[in-house]
Motif scaffolding. Structure first.
Motif, PDB file in Angstrom:
ATOM      1  N   HIS A 206      41.304  87.550 -14.516  1.00 35.06           N
ATOM      2  CA  HIS A 206      41.653  86.213 -14.035  1.00 35.06           C
ATOM      3  C   HIS A 206      43.125  85.873 -14.265  1.00 35.06           C
ATOM      4  CE1 HIS A 206      40.626  86.048 -18.266  1.00 35.06           C
ATOM      5  NE2 HIS A 206      41.270  84.913 -18.392  1.00 35.06           N
ATOM      6  N   ASN A 207      43.862  86.776 -14.911  1.00 35.39           N
ATOM      7  CA  ASN A 207      45.275  86.519 -15.201  1.00 35.39           C
ATOM      8  C   ASN A 207      46.181  87.397 -14.345  1.00 35.39           C
ATOM      9  OD1 ASN A 207      44.937  84.569 -17.282  1.00 35.39           O
ATOM     10  ND2 ASN A 207      44.355  86.205 -18.701  1.00 35.39           N
ATOM     11  N   ARG A 208      47.304  86.841 -13.934  1.00 35.56           N
ATOM     12  CA  ARG A 208      48.216  87.552 -13.045  1.00 35.56           C
ATOM     13  C   ARG A 208      49.144  88.466 -13.830  1.00 35.56           C
ATOM     14  NH1 ARG A 208      53.180  87.370 -10.466  1.00 35.56           N
ATOM     15  NH2 ARG A 208      53.966  85.695 -11.805  1.00 35.56           N
ATOM     16  N   ILE A 209      49.256  89.709 -13.343  1.00 31.18           N
ATOM     17  CA  ILE A 209      50.202  90.653 -13.933  1.00 31.18           C
ATOM     18  C   ILE A 209      51.612  90.281 -13.500  1.00 31.18           C
ATOM     19  CG2 ILE A 209      50.974  93.058 -13.963  1.00 31.18           C
ATOM     20  CD1 ILE A 209      48.093  93.895 -13.409  1.00 31.18           C
ATOM     21  N   LYS A 210      52.489  90.149 -14.469  1.00 33.48           N
ATOM     22  CA  LYS A 210      53.898  89.916 -14.147  1.00 33.48           C
ATOM     23  C   LYS A 210      54.644  91.244 -14.031  1.00 33.48           C
ATOM     24  CE  LYS A 210      58.022  87.461 -15.788  1.00 33.48           C
ATOM     25  NZ  LYS A 210      58.584  86.607 -16.873  1.00 33.48           N
ATOM     26  N   LYS A 211      54.325  92.176 -14.920  1.00 34.43           N
ATOM     27  CA  LYS A 211      55.018  93.455 -14.908  1.00 34.43           C
ATOM     28  C   LYS A 211      54.207  94.507 -15.656  1.00 34.43           C
ATOM     29  CE  LYS A 211      58.699  93.821 -17.517  1.00 34.43           C
ATOM     30  NZ  LYS A 211      60.094  93.622 -18.010  1.00 34.43           N
ATOM     31  N   ILE A 212      54.237  95.728 -15.150  1.00 32.98           N
ATOM     32  CA  ILE A 212      53.676  96.877 -15.864  1.00 32.98           C
ATOM     33  C   ILE A 212      54.829  97.640 -16.497  1.00 32.98           C
ATOM     34  CG2 ILE A 212      52.670  99.170 -15.522  1.00 32.98           C
ATOM     35  CD1 ILE A 212      50.728  97.899 -13.539  1.00 32.98           C
ATOM     36  N   ILE A 213      54.692  97.942 -17.765  1.00 28.60           N
ATOM     37  CA  ILE A 213      55.702  98.727 -18.485  1.00 28.60           C
ATOM     38  C   ILE A 213      55.146 100.136 -18.659  1.00 28.60           C
ATOM     39  CG2 ILE A 213      57.052  98.971 -20.602  1.00 28.60           C
ATOM     40  CD1 ILE A 213      56.701  95.881 -20.917  1.00 28.60           C
ATOM     41  N   LEU A 214      55.727 101.076 -17.937  1.00 30.54           N
ATOM     42  CA  LEU A 214      55.269 102.452 -17.913  1.00 30.54           C
ATOM     43  C   LEU A 214      56.165 103.272 -18.839  1.00 30.54           C
ATOM     44  CD1 LEU A 214      53.157 104.201 -16.329  1.00 30.54           C
ATOM     45  CD2 LEU A 214      54.990 104.672 -14.685  1.00 30.54           C
ATOM     46  N   THR A 215      55.595 103.809 -19.893  1.00 27.70           N
ATOM     47  CA  THR A 215      56.418 104.533 -20.865  1.00 27.70           C
ATOM     48  C   THR A 215      56.499 106.020 -20.526  1.00 27.70           C
ATOM     49  OG1 THR A 215      54.524 104.797 -22.343  1.00 27.70           O
ATOM     50  CG2 THR A 215      55.991 102.924 -22.739  1.00 27.70           C
ATOM     51  N   ALA A 216      57.615 106.636 -20.931  1.00 25.74           N
ATOM     52  CA  ALA A 216      57.862 108.055 -20.678  1.00 25.74           C
ATOM     53  C   ALA A 216      58.412 108.704 -21.938  1.00 25.74           C
ATOM     54  CB  ALA A 216      58.862 108.213 -19.530  1.00 25.74           C
ATOM     55  N   SER A 217      57.986 109.924 -22.196  1.00 25.16           N
ATOM     56  CA  SER A 217      58.505 110.627 -23.374  1.00 25.16           C
ATOM     57  C   SER A 217      59.974 111.007 -23.200  1.00 25.16           C
ATOM     58  CB  SER A 217      57.696 111.895 -23.628  1.00 25.16           C
ATOM     59  OG  SER A 217      57.946 112.859 -22.616  1.00 25.16           O
ATOM     60  N   GLY A 218      60.401 111.157 -21.953  1.00 28.02           N
ATOM     61  CA  GLY A 218      61.759 111.600 -21.680  1.00 28.02           C
ATOM     62  C   GLY A 218      61.877 113.100 -21.505  1.00 28.02           C
ATOM     63  N   GLY A 219      60.799 113.837 -21.843  1.00 25.30           N
ATOM     64  CA  GLY A 219      60.791 115.275 -21.639  1.00 25.30           C
ATOM     65  C   GLY A 219      61.732 116.033 -22.568  1.00 25.30           C
ATOM     66  N   PRO A 220      61.856 117.344 -22.362  1.00 21.88           N
ATOM     67  CA  PRO A 220      62.669 118.175 -23.257  1.00 21.88           C
ATOM     68  C   PRO A 220      64.170 118.017 -23.082  1.00 21.88           C
ATOM     69  CG  PRO A 220      61.809 119.499 -21.472  1.00 21.88           C
ATOM     70  CD  PRO A 220      61.167 118.149 -21.344  1.00 21.88           C
ATOM     71  N   PHE A 221      64.601 117.376 -21.984  1.00 22.86           N
ATOM     72  CA  PHE A 221      66.033 117.304 -21.690  1.00 22.86           C
ATOM     73  C   PHE A 221      66.607 115.894 -21.812  1.00 22.86           C
ATOM     74  CE2 PHE A 221      64.760 120.975 -18.819  1.00 22.86           C
ATOM     75  CZ  PHE A 221      65.023 121.920 -19.800  1.00 22.86           C
ATOM     76  N   HIS A 222      65.916 115.066 -22.575  1.00 18.80           N
ATOM     77  CA  HIS A 222      66.396 113.701 -22.783  1.00 18.80           C
ATOM     78  C   HIS A 222      67.801 113.714 -23.382  1.00 18.80           C
ATOM     79  CE1 HIS A 222      66.419 109.483 -23.817  1.00 18.80           C
ATOM     80  NE2 HIS A 222      66.683 109.787 -25.082  1.00 18.80           N
ATOM     81  N   GLY A 223      68.709 112.937 -22.808  1.00 16.21           N
ATOM     82  CA  GLY A 223      70.066 112.842 -23.323  1.00 16.21           C
ATOM     83  C   GLY A 223      71.033 113.854 -22.742  1.00 16.21           C
ATOM     84  N   ARG A 224      70.525 114.828 -21.996  1.00 17.93           N
ATOM     85  CA  ARG A 224      71.408 115.830 -21.396  1.00 17.93           C
ATOM     86  C   ARG A 224      72.089 115.260 -20.149  1.00 17.93           C
ATOM     87  NH1 ARG A 224      69.612 121.453 -22.094  1.00 17.93           N
ATOM     88  NH2 ARG A 224      68.481 121.564 -24.070  1.00 17.93           N
ATOM     89  N   THR A 225      73.250 115.787 -19.813  1.00 15.95           N
ATOM     90  CA  THR A 225      73.953 115.416 -18.585  1.00 15.95           C
ATOM     91  C   THR A 225      73.538 116.352 -17.457  1.00 15.95           C
ATOM     92  OG1 THR A 225      75.823 116.888 -18.985  1.00 15.95           O
ATOM     93  CG2 THR A 225      75.935 114.663 -19.947  1.00 15.95           C
ATOM     94  N   ALA A 226      73.879 115.963 -16.229  1.00 20.42           N
ATOM     95  CA  ALA A 226      73.547 116.806 -15.080  1.00 20.42           C
ATOM     96  C   ALA A 226      74.188 118.187 -15.207  1.00 20.42           C
ATOM     97  CB  ALA A 226      74.004 116.120 -13.794  1.00 20.42           C
ATOM     98  N   ASP A 227      75.425 118.236 -15.675  1.00 18.15           N
ATOM     99  CA  ASP A 227      76.108 119.522 -15.836  1.00 18.15           C
ATOM    100  C   ASP A 227      75.395 120.410 -16.856  1.00 18.15           C
ATOM    101  OD1 ASP A 227      78.048 119.016 -13.974  1.00 18.15           O
ATOM    102  OD2 ASP A 227      79.511 118.244 -15.427  1.00 18.15           O
ATOM    103  N   GLU A 228      74.861 119.800 -17.896  1.00 23.26           N
ATOM    104  CA  GLU A 228      74.169 120.562 -18.931  1.00 23.26           C
ATOM    105  C   GLU A 228      72.819 121.102 -18.450  1.00 23.26           C
ATOM    106  OE1 GLU A 228      75.778 118.387 -23.017  1.00 23.26           O
ATOM    107  OE2 GLU A 228      74.106 117.500 -21.902  1.00 23.26           O
TER     108      GLU A 228
END
Length: 379
Positions: free
Chosen positions: A161-183
Motif C-alpha cells: 500500500h506504500n509507494r516506492i520512491k527509489k530502489i537502492i541496488l547494491t554492487a560488490s564492485g567486482g575484482p577491478f574496483h578502483g582500476r582505471t580504463a588503462d589498467e
C-alpha cells in the motif's frame, strides 16, 4: 511436502538449492543440467527424481548409461526443459540455468500456472515484458533468487500500500574496483575470475568484473518491481552485507542485510513467505565495523552504462545488449577479445540496431540471433 523442479541443478545456485531441499525435506520431481552428467545422475538418484534432462544432447547417451533401469524418464535439449516446466504436481520451478535457454521454460511454466523461483537473468532482461505480462495473466508468482532482487522483494513485504520512491541496488564492485580504463586493457581471464565475495560460474563472474551483472539486475528490477530506470540507484558496497534497499515516499529506507551467502535468498524463495533456520553464518556487524557505499565509475565500466542506457532506450535494446554480452564474454574467455572490448561491443550494437518492439517469444529469439551474428562478425 513441497515439490519443485530444478533447472540448472549442477551449477552453484542449483547445488545450493538442493542443499536447502535436503534440510527442509523438499521433494525434487525433476532435474536438468547442461553437461555435468555424473553429478546430474547422482543428484537424480539421491532425490528420487522422476524426470532428468541433459540440455546438451551429445551427453544424452552417457546419461542413459548411468541411469538405465532406474525408472527415470530421460529428456534432452530445450524440449526436455519445457517438458519439465509443464509437469503436473510441481509447486514451483526453480530456473537456475545460464543464458537465453532459460526464457522458454519460464514462459512454459507460467502458461502451466506453475510458480517460478527465478535465478536466470536472461529471462527478464531479454523477455521481461512478455514474461511479466504472462505471469499477471496466469496469476503466477515469480519469486527472485538473486541476492539483490530477493533483498528488494523482502523489503517490500507488507508494503504493497506504500509507494516506492527509489530502489537502492547494491554492487560488490567486482575484482577491478578502483582500476582505471588503462589498467583494465590487458587484464587476464584469470584476474577477471577472481571475485572478492562470491563463488559463481565463469559467465556471471566475468559479468561481475565488467559490472554488466549489475546492469542486468538493473533491468530485471525494473520488470520485477514495475519501476522506471530513473527510480533505481546503484551503489558500490564492497562488503556485500546490505544486499539492497528500498526508499519509500516518507524517505524511510528499509534494507535487507546478511552475510554474502546465496543459501539465504534461495531458502527464502523456496519457503516463501516463511522463515526458518538456515545453514549460514550469522551476521555480526561489529566484525565488519564499517560499511561503505559509493557511486560506480560509469566511465571506466562502460558496459554498465550500456546496460542502463539499453533499458532507458526500451524496445529490443535490452535483448540486444544481453545477446551481445553473452557472445562477447565467451569470446573473452576464449582469448579472442580483450576485457574492455566487451563494453565497446555492447555500445556499438546499441548504436547500430533500429528500435523494434518485441511482443512474442519468436520475436525475442530472432532479435537475439541477429545481435549474436552482429557481435561474432566483429571478432
Amino acid at each position: 511436502m513441497k515439490t519443485i523442479s530444478l533447472l540448472g541443478s549442477t551449477g552453484s545456485i542449483g547445488t545450493q538449492t538442493l542443499d536447502v531441499c535436503r534440510k527442509h525435506n523438499i521433494r525434487v520431481k525433476a532435474l536438468a543440467a547442461n553437461t555435468n552428467v555424473s553429478l546430474l545422475a547422482s543428484q537424480a538418484l539421491e532425490f528420487g527424481a522422476e524426470y532428468v534432462c541433459i540440455c546438451n544432447d551429445k551427453y544424452y547417451k552417457v546419461l542413459k548409461e548411468k541411469l538405465d533401469g532406474k525408472g527415470i524418464k530421460l529428456l534432452c535439449g530445450t524440449e526436455g526443459l519445457c517438458e519439465i516446466a509443464a509437469l503436473d504436481g510441481v509447486d514451483q520451478m526453480v530456473n537456475a540455468v545460464v543464458g537465453m535457454v532459460g526464457l522458454l521454460p519460464t514462459l512454459t511454466a507460467i502458461e502451466h500456472k506453475t510458480d517460478v523461483a527465478l535465478a536466470n537473468k536472461e529471462t527478464l532482461v531479454a523477455g521481461g515484458n512478455i514474461v511479466m505480462k504472462a505471469a499477471r495473466e496466469n496469476g503466477v508468482k515469480i519469486v527472485p533468487i538473486d541476492s539483490e532482487h530477493s533483498a528488494i522483494f523482502q523489503c517490500l513485504q507488507g508494503e504493497s500500500h506504500n509507494r516506492i520512491k527509489k530502489i537502492i541496488l547494491t554492487a560488490s564492485g567486482g575484482p577491478f574496483h578502483g582500476r582505471t580504463a588503462d589498467e583494465l586493457r590487458n587484464v587476464t581471464v584469470e584476474e577477471a575470475l577472481r571475485h572478492p565475495n562470491w563463488s559463481m560460474g565463469k559467465k556471471i563472474t566475468i559479468d561481475s568484473a565488467t559490472l554488466v551483472n549489475k546492469g542486468l539486475e538493473f533491468i530485471e528490477a525494473c520488470h520485477l518491481f514495475d519501476v522506471s530506470p530513473c527510480d533505481i540507484e546503484i551503489l558500490v558496497h564492497r562488503q556485500s552485507v546490505v544486499h539492497s534497499a528500498v526508499e519509500f515516499e516518507d524517505n524511510s529506507v528499509i534494507a535487507q542485510m546478511g552475510v554474502p551467502d546465496m543459501k539465504i535468498p534461495i531458502q527464502y524463495a523456496l519457503l516463501y513467505p516463511g522463515r526458518t533456520e538456515c545453514d549460514v553464518k550469522p551476521l555480526s556487524l561489529s566484525d565488519y565495523g564499517t560499511l561503505t557505499f559509493e557511486k560506480p565509475d560509469y566511465e571506466t565500466f562502460s558496459a554498465l552504462s550500456a546496460c542502463i542506457n539499453a533499458m532507458k532506450m526500451g524496445y529490443a535494446y535490452p535483448c540486444i545488449m544481453n545477446a551481445v554480452n553473452e557472445e562477447a564474454v565467451m569470446a573473452f574467455l576464449d582469448g579472442k577479445i580483450s576485457f574492455m572490448r566487451i563494453g565497446e561491443l555492447i555500445n556499438s550494437a546499441l548504436a547500430e540496431f533500429p528500435a523494434v518492439r518485441l511482443e512474442s517469444y519468436k520475436a525475442v529469439i530472432e532479435m537475439d540471433r541477429q545481435a549474436r551474428e552482429f557481435t561474432i562478425s566483429k571478432f
